[in-house]
Design an enzyme around this catalytic site. Structure first.
Site, short mmCIF file in Angstrom:
data_model
loop_
_atom_site.label_atom_id
_atom_site.label_comp_id
_atom_site.label_asym_id
_atom_site.label_seq_id
_atom_site.Cartn_x
_atom_site.Cartn_y
_atom_site.Cartn_z
CD GLU A 175 4.47 89.37 38.81
OE1 GLU A 175 4.60 88.20 38.47
OE2 GLU A 175 5.38 90.22 38.74
CG ASP A 198 12.89 92.18 34.73
OD1 ASP A 198 13.91 92.63 35.27
OD2 ASP A 198 12.90 91.16 34.02
CE LYS A 245 11.16 82.85 38.17
NZ LYS A 245 10.18 81.82 38.59
CG ASP A 262 7.54 82.51 41.02
OD1 ASP A 262 8.68 82.74 40.59
OD2 ASP A 262 6.79 81.63 40.53
CG ASP A 271 10.90 76.47 35.59
OD1 ASP A 271 10.82 76.15 34.40
OD2 ASP A 271 9.91 76.75 36.28
#
Length: 717
Positions: A141, A170, A265, A289, A430
């Site tokens: 990412e 993180d 997450k 996100d 989620d």
């Protein structure tokens, strides 16, 4: 100190900035009457869908009657067991179709009135909103993508002093910290630019597609070990170039140690909930996100039209936006758009009690995330809560105090991850969190505005897509097998139709067996000379043909209605078959191993970057293989088995003295093999005709050829 902090973030203490405008709202309602902030409309075309569903249900009954009536004689033991397997597979397809019908029976669509919201609440009266962005790996990412998302949510069409953006890293990347610091400086120019020109979307990279990527900088930032308030929105001197306030911007890299599970997450979001409660404590939380930038600057106002509605707002826990994507190809080669899921199924959830929480693009009430259950007292408290949004301590003091909230030991002996915050021990935190909120008496709302609220990134290779769905289906089925199964956890707490609606995703993994059986056994039995379907000349063939063609035609029409193409629909059918025979199969096996204590949950991050050659093939809609994987071995072996069976079936028809006899007996099986061969065309191309680096690896080709030839040999002897 710990007790004080814990009290501050307790759900009963979470505040909502509404008391100061209650008088004004009440006066408006008395003089002008109640004007809702949103309206609900039922979907059109329901009669057509219900007629289609009824016809398929009748068709399924005919198929089941045929299976029972024409059960093979006692002499054919193999035929009997294969026949039973076909019957069970068709029963499963019928059950799953029933679940799908329940979800789509009464979809509703919501429309907001942002002008009424603006008239009713001036900028000072609007509640604060904390925005959470999570990233975990700077290689998968890239910081440039993360920062574009951060800047896009900082630029919402909303009072900036009411916004607070928190980035959880993180990965603890120095480059991410430095990029965020540069973003804080750039925001002083970017936010006024967006306001002045009414820019949409407000992600710089999305707006300026031709701008080169920034140069990497190796500046270290070790002084920001845990938390840093980069922009303090409370500081009156924190202004953009036009002298207007900037949103608060906070960087968080929570403590992680090998001896303590950090819960991926979900753990990052829970740390953000605690830290934000100590700094800004906004009553509403938007989480996105890191790869999903804001595409609609009014998304927050849309959400508040639901959450602040005087008649129904008190019962709404969260507003869920759809997942939409900006890097889709025209025909969506990997079927990643989920057009019908996002366009219809979540609207069906809404009609049944509220959409599930899908982990991004969601505006939550802070108190629901902190474990508050819905009750009649909530309706009264909704108007009388006192606002305590901003902490008065200095930024440096807050940074120091918040470090304990982000420590790896803070949650020891508490209810975090169990009854408070996002739920742990599940790859799809989620879905489980949303289910817990629904069982707490709350409902949710699905908002799908004409301009998409967020745009994200889909996988650009087949393997990434399959791995992503493996994680999703594994987590979903894990919930179904646990004490949180909707029929157990939600019994008496949520409508039965909503319990069934959750099963459309929770039962993805078991779908593998019925699909694998239908992909393997008809082809295998065609080589063996065993007929599994009615003769072509028999009227009993009509129900099977009806199920194939009517279901496909309706699905195609639905897909095109939501903006897809014919080739896109074919790609989606192909991809669903790939997922069911690989992703869901491995997910089911992993869930059983976990249930038996042989493995533990893991979290696989989907890569957001690929090399230039992979991107080029993706844009040309050429399926990417290029690496060895058990999933590819299964796909290739099944594709070859179908091909060999189809060729064998055609050969038998051609060599038969009376062609019509063999075709009449095996026509439906040959037709099924033909459809499977057609769907597998990209695999044959990757194995035998392509020369680029994205072709099927030679080792996988040889391995799958061996398995397929072995199966054919067993079938013929």
């Amino acid at each position: 100190m710990y007790a004080g902090i814990y009290t501050r973030i307790n759900a009963s203490q979470v505040s909502l900035n509404l008391s100061e405008v209650v008088g004004k709202v009440t006066g408006e309602m008395k003089s002008n009457g109640y004007l809702p902030l949103f309206e609900t409309r039922q979907a059109r075309g329901l009669l057509l869908f219900r007629l289609y569903a009824a016809s398929i249900f009748v068709d399924i009954c005919f198929i089941c009657f045929y299976r029972v009536s024409y059960f093979p004689s006692l002499q054919g033991k193999t035929e009997r067991w294969v026949w039973i397997g076909m019957f069970l597979a068709e029963l499963w397809f019928g059950f799953y179709f029933f679940v799908t019908v329940v979800v789509r029976w009464n979809p509703v669509f919501r429309y907001t009135f942002k002008n009424r919201l603006s008239a009713r609440y001036d900028e000072e009266a609007l509640p604060g909103v904390d925005i959470f962005v999570c990233t975990a790996d700077p290689l998968l990412e890239p910081p440039t993508m993360v920062i574009n998302t951060v800047l896009s949510v900082m630029a919402y069409d909303y009072p900036p002093e009411k916004l607070s953006v928190y980035l959880s890293d993180d990965g603890g990347s120095d480059l991410t910290v430095y990029a965020l610091l540069e973003a804080a400086r750039f925001s002083q120019v970017w936010l006024p630019f967006c306001r002045k020109l009414k820019v949409e979307p407000r992600s710089p990279e999305a707006y300026f597609r031709n701008i080169a990527e920034p140069v990497d900088d190796s500046v270290m930032a070790k002084e920001w070990l845990s938390i840093k308030i980069l922009i303090d929105g409370r500081d009156p001197n924190t202004m953009d170039m036009e002298g207007k306030p900037l949103p608060t911007l906070v960087y968080l890299s929570r403590e992680k140690r090998p001896k303590y599970h950090h819960h991926f997450k979900a753990g990052a979001l829970n740390a953000l909930i605690r830290v934000s409660s100590s700094i800004t404590n906004a009553p509403f939380i938007l989480n996105v996100d890191c790869d999903m930038y804001s595409n609609n600057s009014e998304a927050i106002r849309d959400a508040l039209c639901f959450l602040l509605d005087e008649e129904k707002g008190h019962e709404i826990a969260f507003v869920q936006y759809p997942q939409s994507f900006g890097n889709l190809t025209k025909n969506d080669i990997y079927g990643s758009s989920l057009r019908v899921v996002m366009g219809l199924e979540l609207a069906g959830f809404d009609g049944n009690g509220g959409p599930c929480y899908i982990g991004t693009g969601c505006v939550n009430r802070r108190e629901t995330l902190c474990g508050m259950k819905y009750s009649e007292e909530v309706k009264v408290a909704w108007r009388t809560m006192k606002n305590d949004r901003k902490n008065k301590e200095s930024a440096s003091v807050l940074e120091e105090n918040c470090k304990v909230l982000a420590s790896c030991t803070y949650e020891e002996g508490t209810q975090w991850g169990k009854e408070i915050g996002l739920r742990y021990d599940c790859p799809v935190e989620d879905i489980l969190t949303g289910l817990s909120i629904h069982t707490g008496g709350w409902r949710s709302v699905y908002s799908n505005p004409e301009r998409k609220a967020f745009l994200g990134v889909v996988p650009t290779t087949l393997l990434q897509s399959l791995i992503q769905h493996k994680r999703w289906s594994e987590g979903d089925f894990q919930i179904f097998l646990s004490k949180h199964c909707p029929f157990v956890y939600g019994r008496g707490k949520m409508p039965i139709k909503l319990q069934l609606s959750y099963c459309i995703y929770l039962l993805w993994a078991p779908n593998c067996f019925a699909t694998l059986y239908y992909v393997i056994m008809p082809s295998f039995c065609l080589l063996k000379g065993i007929s599994l379907f009615p003769k072509m000349s028999s009227s009993w063939g009509i129900p099977f043909l009806y199920a194939i063609f009517v279901n496909s035609s309706y699905g195609l029409g639905e897909f095109v209605w939501f903006g897809g193409t014919f080739r896109g629909w074919l790609n989606e059918q192909r991809t669903w078959m790939f997922r069911r025979t690989t992703s869901y199969f491995f997910a089911f096996i992993d869930d059983i191993l976990k249930l038996c204590g042989f493995s533990r949950s893991a979290f696989a991050i989907t890569g957001k970057v690929a090399d230039d050659h992979v991107n080029q093939r993706y844009e040309q809609e050429i399926m990417e293989f290029g690496t060895t994987s058990p999933m590819f071995s299964i796909l290739a072996a099944l594709a070859l088995l179908n091909l060999f069976s189809f060729v064998g079936g055609i050969k038998n028809v051609a060599l038969d003295d009376v062609h019509i006899t063999v075709f009449d007996r095996f026509g439906l099986q040959i037709l099924l093999c033909c459809l499977l061969v057609f769907l597998n065309l990209p695999i044959y191309q990757g194995m035998f005709f392509r020369k680029d680096s994205g072709k099927m690896p030679t080792s996988v080709t040889y391995q799958s050829l061996t398995f397929a030839l072995l199966a054919c040999t067993i079938a013929m002897y």
